[in-house]
Design an enzyme around this catalytic site. Structure first.
Site, mmCIF file in Angstrom:
data_model
loop_
_atom_site.group_PDB
_atom_site.id
_atom_site.type_symbol
_atom_site.label_atom_id
_atom_site.label_comp_id
_atom_site.label_asym_id
_atom_site.label_seq_id
_atom_site.Cartn_x
_atom_site.Cartn_y
_atom_site.Cartn_z
ATOM 1 N N VAL A 37 35.826 37.698 46.736
ATOM 2 C CA VAL A 37 35.063 38.932 46.570
ATOM 3 C C VAL A 37 34.999 39.227 45.073
ATOM 4 O O VAL A 37 35.997 39.051 44.362
ATOM 5 C CB VAL A 37 35.739 40.111 47.296
ATOM 6 C CG1 VAL A 37 34.956 41.404 47.088
ATOM 7 C CG2 VAL A 37 35.879 39.812 48.791
ATOM 8 N N CYS A 38 33.824 39.665 44.607
ATOM 9 C CA CYS A 38 33.665 40.113 43.219
ATOM 10 C C CYS A 38 34.088 38.990 42.262
ATOM 11 O O CYS A 38 33.746 37.826 42.468
ATOM 12 C CB CYS A 38 34.462 41.409 43.032
ATOM 13 S SG CYS A 38 34.017 42.403 41.592
ATOM 14 N N THR A 39 34.846 39.301 41.236
ATOM 15 C CA THR A 39 35.233 38.286 40.260
ATOM 16 C C THR A 39 36.326 37.349 40.774
ATOM 17 O O THR A 39 36.782 36.475 40.022
ATOM 18 C CB THR A 39 35.701 38.940 38.944
ATOM 19 O OG1 THR A 39 36.733 39.877 39.265
ATOM 20 C CG2 THR A 39 34.556 39.667 38.259
ATOM 21 N N ALA A 59 29.412 39.440 46.392
ATOM 22 C CA ALA A 59 29.127 40.161 45.151
ATOM 23 C C ALA A 59 30.237 41.205 44.917
ATOM 24 O O ALA A 59 31.327 41.102 45.478
ATOM 25 C CB ALA A 59 27.735 40.785 45.238
ATOM 26 N N THR A 112 29.150 36.744 42.539
ATOM 27 C CA THR A 112 30.231 37.506 41.914
ATOM 28 C C THR A 112 29.688 38.894 41.583
ATOM 29 O O THR A 112 28.555 39.218 41.941
ATOM 30 C CB THR A 112 30.726 36.778 40.639
ATOM 31 O OG1 THR A 112 31.883 37.438 40.145
ATOM 32 C CG2 THR A 112 29.647 36.745 39.534
#
Lengths: 210, 210
Positions: free
Chosen positions: A97-99, A147, A117
């Site tokens: 998830v995300c970074t 994202a 990301t």
């Protein structure tokens, strides 16, 4: 099915807790929060700690790995990267998830793969060898990436459907009453007012140290 | 602005962490996780603990209180109810997510007020003296309540806009990339397939002990 959610210092809590709330409800799933050592792990705001129940060594072979993100994603944490590479050799799903995808990419697991990301980190993801895609959830083989932050909820429902079927995923969605109604249409750089996008780009350190 | 998120044994983690991820980003806000005592508090799945940084006594007068829900909302916890009543006397906002509204109602704070809760708990909310409303976020005076689990994210963005203005709320929404895209339209009993609604009603103990 053994699910491992990785934790590390300065993790963004919602990246982990959104998917946890869904994946932990999968029939037959056993979910662990795994970190360098069992015990409290401080989140990015400094006002919260999540408790890891296991160390890397204690969960060497999960079926599903989920790596949440952070403004300071530890892409140089050798022990974490080694654990990810070893775990990935046996997973059904390796996810982020995300970074968190920067960490997977730094471990060499996303080289040449389509991945996503946080919208502020797409260039950075490319610099780690992945192929950044501006979508909310990206699945490439057994690698599934989401994202920014809240996108982990959508990722986890998608995974739930792939793992246990659409009826189970829908039942979990109804259990957590996920019928989102954001008061603004500002959750993506494509829809947010340009002034808001510029404001966050100027303050990007809030979401990304790099 | 001092924000207190109440924690207690068997809390549903996302009820607390969704709003936390938004409210902790309000300019000038100081957010605490408050419980009977500081230290780890076990979540409802048994696989996670969140660490409270403060005890009830240490945060007697927050500006905003948020009470998350649980399948076993502690509507008979005298110390929690007393803390809520005392805190509420000075709050700008008294708020809840999911069955957290049952706790506010048990403390006598929602008597005759419009409020919401998890869709499975509307009758129960009425039995505590509130006026149940089938909406995702309900604001009655300074009392703001959210529907089940994930609805806390929408509640917190609504509160962020009321407290700090729409630009701040939109910037936070973009920071956490809250542009939801659930893979199914099953998050509400109004939209989910009837078979899924029936299935969860039959298994309602998963979300509600009572």
């Amino acid at each position: 099915m053994q699910i491992a959610v990785a934790l590390y210092d300065r993790v963004t809590a919602l990246d982990a807790i959104g998917p946890y709330e869904i994946l932990s409800r999968l029939p037959g799933a056993s979910l662990s929060f795994v970190a360098a050592e069992a015990g409290p792990v401080r989140a990015d705001t400094g006002r919260l700690a999540l408790v890891a129940d296991s160390s890397w060594d204690e969960v060497p072979a999960p079926d599903l790995v989920l790596v949440p993100g952070s403004p300071a994603a530890p892409t140089g944490d050798r022990r974490l990267l080694e654990w990810l590479r070893a775990a990935d050799a046996g997973t059904t799903w390796t996810t982020s998830v995300c970074t968190g995808s920067l960490i997977l990419a730094a471990a060499g697991l996303l080289t040449g793969r389509r991945a996503t990301t946080h919208w502020l980190a797409h260039d950075l993801l490319g610099s780690f060898g992945a192929v950044p895609v501006a979508e909310r959830v990206v699945v490439d083989g057994r690698y599934a990436t989401a994202a920014g932050v809240s996108a982990g909820i959508d990722l986890a429902l998608d995974l739930a459907a792939r793992i246990a079927g659409p009826e189970v995923a829908q039942t979990i969605q109804l259990a957590i009453e996920y019928d989102p109604a954001p008061p603004f249409d500002a959750g993506s750089p494509r829809t947010a007012p340009p002034s808001i996008v510029d404001r966050l780009r100027a303050d990007r350190h809030l979401m990304l140290d790099a």
